[in-house]
Design a protein around this motif. Structure first.
Motif, PDB file in Angstrom:
ATOM      1  N   ARG A  51       0.830  -1.201   0.000  1.00 36.23           N
ATOM      2  CA  ARG A  51       0.000   0.000   0.000  1.00 36.23           C
ATOM      3  C   ARG A  51       0.870   1.259   0.000  1.00 36.23           C
ATOM      4  O   ARG A  51       0.610   2.210  -0.719  1.00 36.23           O
ATOM      5  CB  ARG A  51      -0.911  -0.009   1.230  1.00 36.23           C
ATOM      6  CG  ARG A  51      -1.886   1.150   1.273  1.00 36.23           C
ATOM      7  CD  ARG A  51      -2.780   1.087   2.490  1.00 36.23           C
ATOM      8  NE  ARG A  51      -2.026   1.202   3.716  1.00 36.23           N
ATOM      9  CZ  ARG A  51      -1.909   0.247   4.631  1.00 36.23           C
ATOM     10  NH1 ARG A  51      -2.488  -0.924   4.448  1.00 36.23           N
ATOM     11  NH2 ARG A  51      -1.211   0.434   5.727  1.00 36.23           N
ATOM     12  N   ARG A  52       1.938   1.262   0.816  1.00 41.30           N
ATOM     13  CA  ARG A  52       2.794   2.446   0.913  1.00 41.30           C
ATOM     14  C   ARG A  52       3.634   2.667  -0.326  1.00 41.30           C
ATOM     15  O   ARG A  52       4.162   3.748  -0.523  1.00 41.30           O
ATOM     16  CB  ARG A  52       3.715   2.312   2.125  1.00 41.30           C
ATOM     17  CG  ARG A  52       2.985   2.475   3.412  1.00 41.30           C
ATOM     18  CD  ARG A  52       3.938   2.526   4.587  1.00 41.30           C
ATOM     19  NE  ARG A  52       3.201   2.284   5.810  1.00 41.30           N
ATOM     20  CZ  ARG A  52       3.480   1.337   6.679  1.00 41.30           C
ATOM     21  NH1 ARG A  52       4.509   0.525   6.473  1.00 41.30           N
ATOM     22  NH2 ARG A  52       2.756   1.175   7.752  1.00 41.30           N
ATOM     23  N   ALA A  53       3.778   1.652  -1.165  1.00 37.07           N
ATOM     24  CA  ALA A  53       4.560   1.806  -2.387  1.00 37.07           C
ATOM     25  C   ALA A  53       3.924   2.818  -3.329  1.00 37.07           C
ATOM     26  O   ALA A  53       4.596   3.339  -4.220  1.00 37.07           O
ATOM     27  CB  ALA A  53       4.693   0.459  -3.090  1.00 37.07           C
ATOM     28  N   GLN A  54       2.642   3.124  -3.142  1.00 37.16           N
ATOM     29  CA  GLN A  54       1.957   4.083  -4.000  1.00 37.16           C
ATOM     30  C   GLN A  54       2.154   5.526  -3.556  1.00 37.16           C
ATOM     31  O   GLN A  54       1.730   6.439  -4.241  1.00 37.16           O
ATOM     32  CB  GLN A  54       0.454   3.757  -4.045  1.00 37.16           C
ATOM     33  CG  GLN A  54       0.143   2.340  -4.441  1.00 37.16           C
ATOM     34  CD  GLN A  54       0.727   1.966  -5.793  1.00 37.16           C
ATOM     35  OE1 GLN A  54       0.691   2.746  -6.717  1.00 37.16           O
ATOM     36  NE2 GLN A  54       1.300   0.772  -5.878  1.00 37.16           N
TER      37      GLN A  54
END
Length: 99
Positions: A51-54
């Motif tokens: 999720r945080r990769a976005q």
């Protein structure tokens, strides 16, 4: 005489457990169940990182200043920080002035 501790006599407001006879639309039900939900399961590292990769930083959009004498890059729909011109009008004092 029936003691107040029997399951039929427990008031929804005094007992934190849900009780038969506490209808979903009642005020007591609303008071009991207005607390935020607790986390049911831990979020795995993989799911959290996926999720945080976005979360990417983006380059700010820049347009050239409307003042032909300036022409420096300025965020769109903002007054130029260098000359103080916005849409062809002087709205701020130029940055070189000490006023």
């Amino acid at each position: 005489m029936v003691s107040p501790a029997t399951p039929d006599r427990i008031s929804c407001r005094s007992d934190p457990r849900p009780v038969v006879g506490c209808p979903a639309g009642s005020l007591a039900f609303a008071i009991l169940h207005e607390r935020p939900m607790a986390m049911q399961h831990r979020t795995s590292r993989s799911r959290a990182r996926h999720r945080r990769a976005q979360w990417k930083a983006s380059v700010p959009a820049l347009a050239t200043c409307a003042n032909p004498a300036c022409g420096k890059p300025t965020p769109p729909h903002r007054a130029c920080r260098h000359c103080g011109v916005y849409r062809g009008r002087q709205v701020l004092p130029p940055a070189g002035d000490a006023t």
